[in-house]
Write a protein that holds these residues in place. Structure first.
Motif, mmCIF file in Angstrom:
data_model
loop_
_atom_site.group_PDB
_atom_site.id
_atom_site.type_symbol
_atom_site.label_atom_id
_atom_site.label_comp_id
_atom_site.label_asym_id
_atom_site.label_seq_id
_atom_site.Cartn_x
_atom_site.Cartn_y
_atom_site.Cartn_z
ATOM 1 N N ILE A 31 19.541 -44.182 -68.792
ATOM 2 C CA ILE A 31 19.000 -44.476 -69.733
ATOM 3 C C ILE A 31 18.042 -44.736 -68.483
ATOM 4 C CG2 ILE A 31 18.447 -46.010 -71.562
ATOM 5 C CD1 ILE A 31 21.021 -46.402 -72.075
ATOM 6 N N GLY A 32 16.463 -45.073 -69.081
ATOM 7 C CA GLY A 32 15.366 -45.456 -67.409
ATOM 8 C C GLY A 32 15.888 -44.336 -66.158
ATOM 9 N N THR A 33 15.612 -45.569 -65.369
ATOM 10 C CA THR A 33 15.497 -45.896 -64.209
ATOM 11 C C THR A 33 17.111 -46.419 -64.001
ATOM 12 O OG1 THR A 33 15.150 -48.402 -63.740
ATOM 13 C CG2 THR A 33 13.431 -45.677 -63.321
ATOM 14 N N LEU A 34 18.303 -46.509 -64.949
ATOM 15 C CA LEU A 34 19.318 -46.528 -64.405
ATOM 16 C C LEU A 34 20.631 -45.210 -64.914
ATOM 17 C CD1 LEU A 34 19.880 -50.392 -66.732
ATOM 18 C CD2 LEU A 34 19.286 -50.307 -63.985
ATOM 19 N N GLU A 35 21.272 -45.360 -64.147
ATOM 20 C CA GLU A 35 22.067 -44.615 -64.324
ATOM 21 C C GLU A 35 23.935 -45.221 -64.100
ATOM 22 O OE1 GLU A 35 20.634 -41.815 -61.572
ATOM 23 O OE2 GLU A 35 22.116 -42.015 -59.666
ATOM 24 N N THR A 36 24.628 -44.430 -64.049
ATOM 25 C CA THR A 36 26.219 -44.861 -64.500
ATOM 26 C C THR A 36 26.962 -43.532 -63.468
ATOM 27 O OG1 THR A 36 28.223 -45.801 -64.429
ATOM 28 C CG2 THR A 36 27.043 -44.367 -65.755
ATOM 29 N N ARG A 37 27.368 -43.746 -62.181
ATOM 30 C CA ARG A 37 28.950 -43.177 -61.853
ATOM 31 C C ARG A 37 29.734 -43.603 -60.925
ATOM 32 N NH1 ARG A 37 27.403 -42.933 -56.139
ATOM 33 N NH2 ARG A 37 25.039 -43.296 -55.769
ATOM 34 N N LEU A 38 30.310 -42.762 -59.885
ATOM 35 C CA LEU A 38 31.222 -43.726 -59.406
ATOM 36 C C LEU A 38 30.981 -43.542 -58.060
ATOM 37 C CD1 LEU A 38 34.657 -41.559 -61.197
ATOM 38 C CD2 LEU A 38 34.046 -43.949 -60.768
ATOM 39 N N ALA A 39 30.938 -44.497 -57.386
ATOM 40 C CA ALA A 39 30.452 -44.895 -55.917
ATOM 41 C C ALA A 39 31.120 -43.186 -55.297
ATOM 42 C CB ALA A 39 31.835 -46.049 -55.293
ATOM 43 N N ARG A 40 30.433 -43.128 -53.815
ATOM 44 C CA ARG A 40 30.564 -41.702 -53.693
ATOM 45 C C ARG A 40 31.423 -42.204 -52.153
ATOM 46 N NH1 ARG A 40 24.577 -40.039 -55.216
ATOM 47 N NH2 ARG A 40 25.298 -38.754 -57.398
ATOM 48 N N SER A 41 31.073 -43.575 -51.547
ATOM 49 C CA SER A 41 31.369 -43.504 -50.191
ATOM 50 C C SER A 41 31.853 -44.638 -50.240
ATOM 51 C CB SER A 41 29.755 -42.988 -48.977
ATOM 52 O OG SER A 41 29.236 -44.289 -49.667
ATOM 53 N N LEU A 85 32.624 -47.534 -60.467
ATOM 54 C CA LEU A 85 31.579 -47.231 -61.652
ATOM 55 C C LEU A 85 31.008 -48.132 -61.209
ATOM 56 C CD1 LEU A 85 31.216 -45.490 -64.069
ATOM 57 C CD2 LEU A 85 31.640 -47.515 -65.585
ATOM 58 N N LEU A 86 29.674 -47.512 -61.342
ATOM 59 C CA LEU A 86 28.584 -48.084 -60.340
ATOM 60 C C LEU A 86 27.201 -48.316 -61.618
ATOM 61 C CD1 LEU A 86 27.942 -47.120 -57.123
ATOM 62 C CD2 LEU A 86 29.422 -49.531 -57.435
ATOM 63 N N VAL A 87 26.324 -48.877 -61.884
ATOM 64 C CA VAL A 87 25.440 -49.263 -62.220
ATOM 65 C C VAL A 87 24.719 -48.888 -61.058
ATOM 66 C CG1 VAL A 87 23.651 -49.445 -63.769
ATOM 67 C CG2 VAL A 87 25.858 -49.308 -64.638
ATOM 68 N N LEU A 88 23.000 -48.493 -60.789
ATOM 69 C CA LEU A 88 22.376 -48.130 -59.995
ATOM 70 C C LEU A 88 20.484 -48.145 -60.747
ATOM 71 C CD1 LEU A 88 24.772 -45.641 -59.012
ATOM 72 C CD2 LEU A 88 23.072 -46.442 -57.193
ATOM 73 N N ASP A 89 20.104 -48.936 -60.195
ATOM 74 C CA ASP A 89 18.610 -48.470 -60.593
ATOM 75 C C ASP A 89 17.712 -47.979 -59.887
ATOM 76 O OD1 ASP A 89 16.105 -49.501 -60.960
ATOM 77 O OD2 ASP A 89 16.398 -51.257 -61.280
ATOM 78 N N THR A 90 17.332 -46.918 -60.398
ATOM 79 C CA THR A 90 17.123 -45.634 -59.714
ATOM 80 C C THR A 90 15.400 -45.889 -58.570
ATOM 81 O OG1 THR A 90 16.893 -44.538 -60.886
ATOM 82 C CG2 THR A 90 18.715 -44.388 -59.551
ATOM 83 N N VAL A 156 25.231 -52.643 -69.713
ATOM 84 C CA VAL A 156 25.799 -52.951 -70.615
ATOM 85 C C VAL A 156 26.657 -51.473 -71.520
ATOM 86 C CG1 VAL A 156 27.419 -53.811 -72.966
ATOM 87 C CG2 VAL A 156 26.009 -54.912 -71.512
ATOM 88 N N GLU A 157 25.390 -50.448 -72.223
ATOM 89 C CA GLU A 157 25.802 -49.186 -72.290
ATOM 90 C C GLU A 157 25.878 -48.691 -71.373
ATOM 91 O OE1 GLU A 157 21.800 -48.765 -73.722
ATOM 92 O OE2 GLU A 157 22.128 -48.849 -76.004
ATOM 93 N N LEU A 158 25.219 -48.344 -70.780
ATOM 94 C CA LEU A 158 25.712 -47.487 -68.977
ATOM 95 C C LEU A 158 26.794 -47.492 -69.199
ATOM 96 C CD1 LEU A 158 22.382 -46.901 -68.178
ATOM 97 C CD2 LEU A 158 23.913 -45.035 -69.169
ATOM 98 N N LEU A 159 27.187 -48.963 -68.404
ATOM 99 C CA LEU A 159 29.273 -49.391 -67.954
ATOM 100 C C LEU A 159 29.635 -48.697 -69.371
ATOM 101 C CD1 LEU A 159 28.900 -52.941 -66.724
ATOM 102 C CD2 LEU A 159 29.193 -51.158 -65.950
ATOM 103 N N TRP A 160 29.979 -48.754 -70.694
ATOM 104 C CA TRP A 160 31.106 -48.391 -71.577
ATOM 105 C C TRP A 160 30.285 -47.183 -71.351
ATOM 106 C CZ3 TRP A 160 34.825 -50.016 -73.205
ATOM 107 C CH2 TRP A 160 35.878 -48.275 -74.828
ATOM 108 N N GLN A 161 29.911 -45.841 -71.053
ATOM 109 C CA GLN A 161 28.931 -44.428 -71.448
ATOM 110 C C GLN A 161 30.459 -44.487 -70.122
ATOM 111 O OE1 GLN A 161 27.752 -42.586 -72.798
ATOM 112 N NE2 GLN A 161 29.172 -40.399 -71.372
ATOM 113 N N GLY A 162 30.462 -45.049 -68.858
ATOM 114 C CA GLY A 162 31.238 -44.330 -67.804
ATOM 115 C C GLY A 162 32.434 -44.889 -67.699
ATOM 116 N N ASN A 163 32.837 -45.968 -68.951
ATOM 117 C CA ASN A 163 34.281 -46.333 -68.519
ATOM 118 C C ASN A 163 34.444 -45.349 -69.427
ATOM 119 O OD1 ASN A 163 34.437 -48.678 -66.952
ATOM 120 N ND2 ASN A 163 33.964 -49.999 -68.812
#
Length: 290
Positions: A31-41, A85-90, A156-163
């Protein structure tokens, strides 16, 4: 973390849709500049542990092990086996490690079975709950935190989306984890704890209790003395949010002296999740990931 903001996101669909872009690769939502994904490293996990330290120790005054305090990381043995699970501000300049603004720790039952069990088992009799559902797949949610300036509905939306996307991918039937009240005196939360005891207790095949040697009663006020509106207002946002999704709580609370909290066990069968949230996020987790 302000899960209670889930109610308000249902009324901001137009603004959210305008900000949404199509994620790619392993990104679970954006959403906008925020994204959610699992940690890669391991470096991203380390950065997530640093975020947890800032919230739990610097903000909430938790007392961790000497090694964790020296390293300024909230870290324990489960970090090596959990998915993060992460939320990042790109929009933040720098590497991904510098962009992490929120995190959740996810532990599937099949992983826990071969890796020393669940974190919650130190406080609650989770084994008894699992034994009631041998055919179901459980997932533990833990270490939820968001940096103060990002405690908004989008995060919050993105954390729940990821879960939700993760649970669907792995065929999870039920989620559980500790929800915390600030402080180590349960009586200070008599109204909220009594509301949970009288109105949200997990029963029958979902019944689960605090470990006997740790159990503190939540039945601190008679039901007729509990004002539901005031009780919900006094509820921590995370716990209130789970209740709105359809969660239940186990019997008894546990005082966690290290984190200076009073914990209850949240139990959320997927089949209990409120229909309006399934409709909002998508039965196939596609709300922000399509």
């Amino acid at each position: 973390m302000a899960i209670e903001l889930m109610d308000s996101v249902l009324t901001t669909d137009a603004a959210t849709s305008a900000a949404k872009t199509r994620p790619t690769g392993d990104i679970l939502g954006r959403i906008g500049t925020l994204e959610t994904r699992l940690a890669r490293s391991n470096a991203e996990i380390d950065a997530a542990q640093a975020v947890r330290y800032r919230v739990f120790v610097e903000e909430m005054k938790a007392q961790l092990s000497p090694d964790a305090m020296r390293r300024r990381r909230d870290i324990d043995a489960w970090d090596m086996v959990c998915d993060h699970l992460l939320v990042l501000d790109t929009s933040i300049e720098g590497d991904s490690e510098e962009q992490i603004v929120g995190t959740y720790r996810l532990l599937r039952q099949d992983v826990a079975r071969t890796s020393g069990g669940f974190y919650s088992q130190s406080e609650f009799d989770v084994d008894a709950l699992l034994a009631q559902h041998p055919a179901k797949r459980f997932m533990e949610l833990g270490r939820s935190c968001v940096l103060p300036q990002y405690r908004t509905k989008r995060t919050v939306e993105l954390l729940w989306q990821g879960n939700w996307a993760y649970a669907l991918k792995h065929g999870v039937d039920a989620m559980f984890g500790c929800g915390s009240f600030g402080g180590t005196v349960p009586e200070e939360h008599a109204l909220a704890l009594s509301f949970l005891h009288h109105n949200a207790l997990a029963r029958d095949e979902w019944a689960v209790s605090a470990r006997p040697e740790l159990m503190r009663t939540m039945d601190l006020m008679p039901n007729e003395a509990v004002n539901p509106r005031k009780a919900l207002s006094a509820m921590p946002p995370l716990i209130k949010g789970y209740l709105r999704l359809g969660a239940m709580v186990g019997e008894g609370a546990v005082v966690d002296h290290a984190f200076r909290t009073t914990d209850v066990l949240i139990v959320l069968p997927i089949s209990n999740i409120s229909g309006r949230y399934l409709n909002y996020y998508g039965a196939d987790a596609g709300r922000f990931a399509s």
